[in-house]
Write a protein that holds these residues in place. Sequence first.
Motif, PDB file in Angstrom:
ATOM      1  N   THR A 203       0.896  -1.104   0.057  1.00 54.80           N
ATOM      2  CA  THR A 203      -0.013  -0.159   0.025  1.00 54.80           C
ATOM      3  C   THR A 203       0.937   1.317   0.143  1.00 54.80           C
ATOM      4  N   ARG A 204       2.023   1.257   0.877  1.00 58.57           N
ATOM      5  CA  ARG A 204       2.790   2.097   0.636  1.00 58.57           C
ATOM      6  C   ARG A 204       3.516   2.584  -0.435  1.00 58.57           C
ATOM      7  N   THR A 206       2.235   1.900  -3.357  1.00 56.87           N
ATOM      8  CA  THR A 206       0.990   2.248  -4.611  1.00 56.87           C
ATOM      9  C   THR A 206       1.056   3.743  -3.943  1.00 56.87           C
ATOM     10  N   ASN A 207       0.938   3.998  -2.884  1.00 56.86           N
ATOM     11  CA  ASN A 207       0.566   5.729  -2.774  1.00 56.86           C
ATOM     12  C   ASN A 207       1.728   6.492  -3.093  1.00 56.86           C
ATOM     13  N   GLN A 210       1.347   6.650  -6.989  1.00 66.40           N
ATOM     14  CA  GLN A 210       0.473   7.675  -7.254  1.00 66.40           C
ATOM     15  C   GLN A 210       0.826   9.078  -6.958  1.00 66.40           C
ATOM     16  N   GLU A 211       1.324   9.324  -5.899  1.00 66.78           N
ATOM     17  CA  GLU A 211       1.707  10.606  -5.673  1.00 66.78           C
ATOM     18  C   GLU A 211       2.577  11.304  -6.435  1.00 66.78           C
ATOM     19  N   ASN A 277      -4.828  16.727   0.878  1.00 68.18           N
ATOM     20  CA  ASN A 277      -3.798  16.284   1.423  1.00 68.18           C
ATOM     21  C   ASN A 277      -3.719  17.035   2.786  1.00 68.18           C
ATOM     22  N   GLU A 280      -5.705  15.363   5.664  1.00 65.03           N
ATOM     23  CA  GLU A 280      -5.194  13.996   5.786  1.00 65.03           C
ATOM     24  C   GLU A 280      -3.921  14.322   6.889  1.00 65.03           C
ATOM     25  N   THR A 344       4.183  10.013   2.476  1.00 67.07           N
ATOM     26  CA  THR A 344       5.510   9.848   1.412  1.00 67.07           C
ATOM     27  C   THR A 344       6.235  11.065   1.404  1.00 67.07           C
TER      28      THR A 344
END
Length: 430
Positions: A203-204, A206-207, A210-211, A277, A280, A344
Amino acid sequence: MDVNAAVAAAAAIAGVLTGVIAMLAFRWSEREQKRPTRTSLHTDPVLPPGVDTVLSVLRSSAVVLDEADGVVKASSAAYALGLVRGGKLAIEPMLQMARDTRRDGEIRQVELDLPRRGTGRGEALAVSARVAPLGSRLVLLLVEDLTEARRIEAVRRDFVANVSHELKTPVGALSLLSEAVMDASDDPEAVQRFAGRMQIEATRLTNLVQELIDLSRVQNDDPLEDAEPVRVDELVAEAIDRCRHAASTKQITMAAGGTADHAVWGNRGQLAAALGNLVENAVNYSPARTRVGIACRSVAAPGGDMIEIAVTDQGIGISDKDKERIFERFYRVDPARSRATGGTGLGLAIVKHVAASHGGEVTVWSAEGQGSTFTLRLPEAGAARDRAHQQPARDERAGGAGLTAEAGRSTPSSPDSTAYATLPAPEVLP
């Protein structure tokens, strides 16, 4: 009578002699004025045909020197860079290059770091200088400013290094965890524990990817091509919904106030990502059972009204030395905490680019142990739309002067959360 005649004759002769002498003196003076002097031969050189036209269209700074090192021709860019002062070339290494080229006729090139004029910060100006003979008496100096190119190269190099480091961490973790799963194939509990860790690292990763894609998109795309009025309350509701699960897990209350009846002008997707962002980050860096507030207000600015969206938390705060760097890519105030929350280090960099590309800005107020307030300033929808409609006419009159920069030059207000004390009572969104 004879005496008078003699006097008259003498006077006539004297007049004739005076006239002859005056005529000779006048002609001698004209001849001396037309005769070329040593000074005129050496201080008034003529550029070869077409050279003046070519120099006027070059992007590089151009300086033409004569055999006495005097400046015959210099472009405006050469004066702006401080190369020419008082009719002389002011950079000694370039002057020496010109003298050497005049002596042997060889073309020379060198890169130099020059002090930047008008700043007391000691910043260097990187230039590339090239010297070549121009005819038999003149020397041509071309100087190109490499400062921006070097800065971009440094940013690219740092970005590649940071990306490589950030990608290596989850990829390495996945590799080790996969080996652990293979070694613990006969232990179901260990396999389940390692598989859970693998999901977290995946997941990290993937994030992060994506960022990186989002950051590249906001840097390369023009968000105002598909701009539209975007209601602030819809952006806030979307940001809160994005963080609802994380907030409920930590028992953090999210509240919004003053967001109704406000709209901004821009790309809905990018604006939602930027505000998401900020919210979050506020949730991730806030202790359990605290409060995250989102407030909005309209402020007057020289380029048109601006909408301020402030996100306030009661988290760990940011030190003064970190405030100037928090919007850099991959920079983390607390690296250990960021990794624990899955951060990230790109979220605030994306917010900064989105704000700038929309003609706004993002500012921060923070105190250690008291929390932080991030304020996103964006052009109000009506004012920005009017400027966008007036843009073609102004470009035609002013030679293409942009309007988004006008909004970006507006005076920033204090990001202190107390500025929003007069807003209506917030609507609590658990």
